[in-house]
Write an enzyme that holds these catalytic residues in place. Structure first.
Site, PDB file in Angstrom:
ATOM      1  CB  THR A   1      -3.519   8.294   2.776  1.00  0.00           C
ATOM      2  OG1 THR A   1      -2.488   7.473   3.455  1.00  0.00           O
ATOM      3  CG2 THR A   1      -3.872   9.490   3.911  1.00  0.00           C
TER       4      THR A   1
ATOM      5  NE  ARG B   1      -0.474   8.428   5.512  1.00  0.00           N
ATOM      6  CZ  ARG B   1      -0.390   7.434   6.367  1.00  0.00           C
ATOM      7  NH1 ARG B   1       0.853   7.454   7.038  1.00  0.00           N
ATOM      8  NH2 ARG B   1      -1.388   6.456   6.784  1.00  0.00           N
TER       9      ARG B   1
ATOM     10  CE  LYS C   1      -6.065   2.198   7.181  1.00  0.00           C
ATOM     11  NZ  LYS C   1      -4.751   2.255   6.572  1.00  0.00           N
TER      12      LYS C   1
ATOM     13  CD  GLU D   1      -2.489   1.429   2.610  1.00  0.00           C
ATOM     14  OE1 GLU D   1      -3.043   0.295   3.461  1.00  0.00           O
ATOM     15  OE2 GLU D   1      -2.844   2.517   3.211  1.00  0.00           O
TER      16      GLU D   1
END
Ligand code: 3PG
Length: 205
Positions: A68, A44, A128, A40
């Site tokens: 994210t 960011r 998640k 993943e």
């Protein structure tokens, strides 16, 4: 551990934050060699989309996902480079609308039973659980198992070598994610051999 989707052949998913574009390919190649089947890449840093594109090309047998995802911009960029799956830290109505248009698996973030039920009502049976340890960790997952029997989780946040099996042993956990297997010093130096052997040690117990 419950039946895993094919995506999580290796049920441990490194969560990566790419600080330099040139890290992407050697990092993916090294982690593939170490035994991981999915990564993943978090949105960011400015390098996320390019890193996913480069990793997919270099390691076509790996599942390279985007993490994210919190809004349209990251969603468009992640889908534009062909991310194999999408992950969000949480979810709101606008994100659920966006995710409905996705053509790859999506794992929306939840932290409470109500959020899990909302995500389930949008069709997400694998979610998640984030941030896992701050929200009760394995005790919370055990408590959610009976009332939320249709839902499986990919916990991330605060997972490490010491507790990963406690999570993976739970029947409602399909995979765990985290950054603990990444040796940050080796990454900064580009020492791929050290990074690879550290990662391998961190998933062997
Ligand atoms: C994240 O999204 O930051 C992941 O959950 C990683 O968390 P960790 O750094 O605690 O493993």
């Amino acid at each position: 551990m419950s039946d895993m989707p094919e995506l999580f052949k290796c049920p441990i998913v490194p969560v990566l934050t790419i600080d330099a574009a040139e890290q992407a390919i050697p990092l993916a190649e090294t982690l593939q060699k170490a035994g991981f089947s999915a990564l993943e890449v978090t949105f960011r840093t400015q390098h996320a989309a390019a890193a996913i594109a480069a990793m997919r090309k270099a390691c076509p047998d790996m599942n390279i996902g985007a993490g994210t995802i919190t809004g349209q911009k990251q969603f468009d960029e992640a889908c534009g480079v062909g991310s194999d799956f999408l992950v969000s830290p949480g979810c709101d109505a606008a994100l659920f609308d966006l995710f409905e248009t996705a053509t790859v698996p999506v794992f929306p973030g939840i932290a409470t039973p109500s959020e899990a039920l909302t995500a389930l009502s949008h069709g997400y049976e694998v979610q998640k659980f984030f941030p896992a340890s701050a929200n009760g960790g394995t005790a919370m997952l055990k408590a959610m198992a009976a009332p939320l029997a249709e839902i499986s989780f990919m916990p991330t946040g605060g997972i490490d070598r010491e507790n990963m099996l406690d999570y993976l042993d739970l029947p409602n956990v399909v995979a765990v994610g985290g950054s603990w297997m990444i040796d940050k010093t080796a990454l900064a130096k580009g020492d791929w051999e050290a990074l690879g052997s550290f990662a391998e040690q961190q998933i062997r117990v």
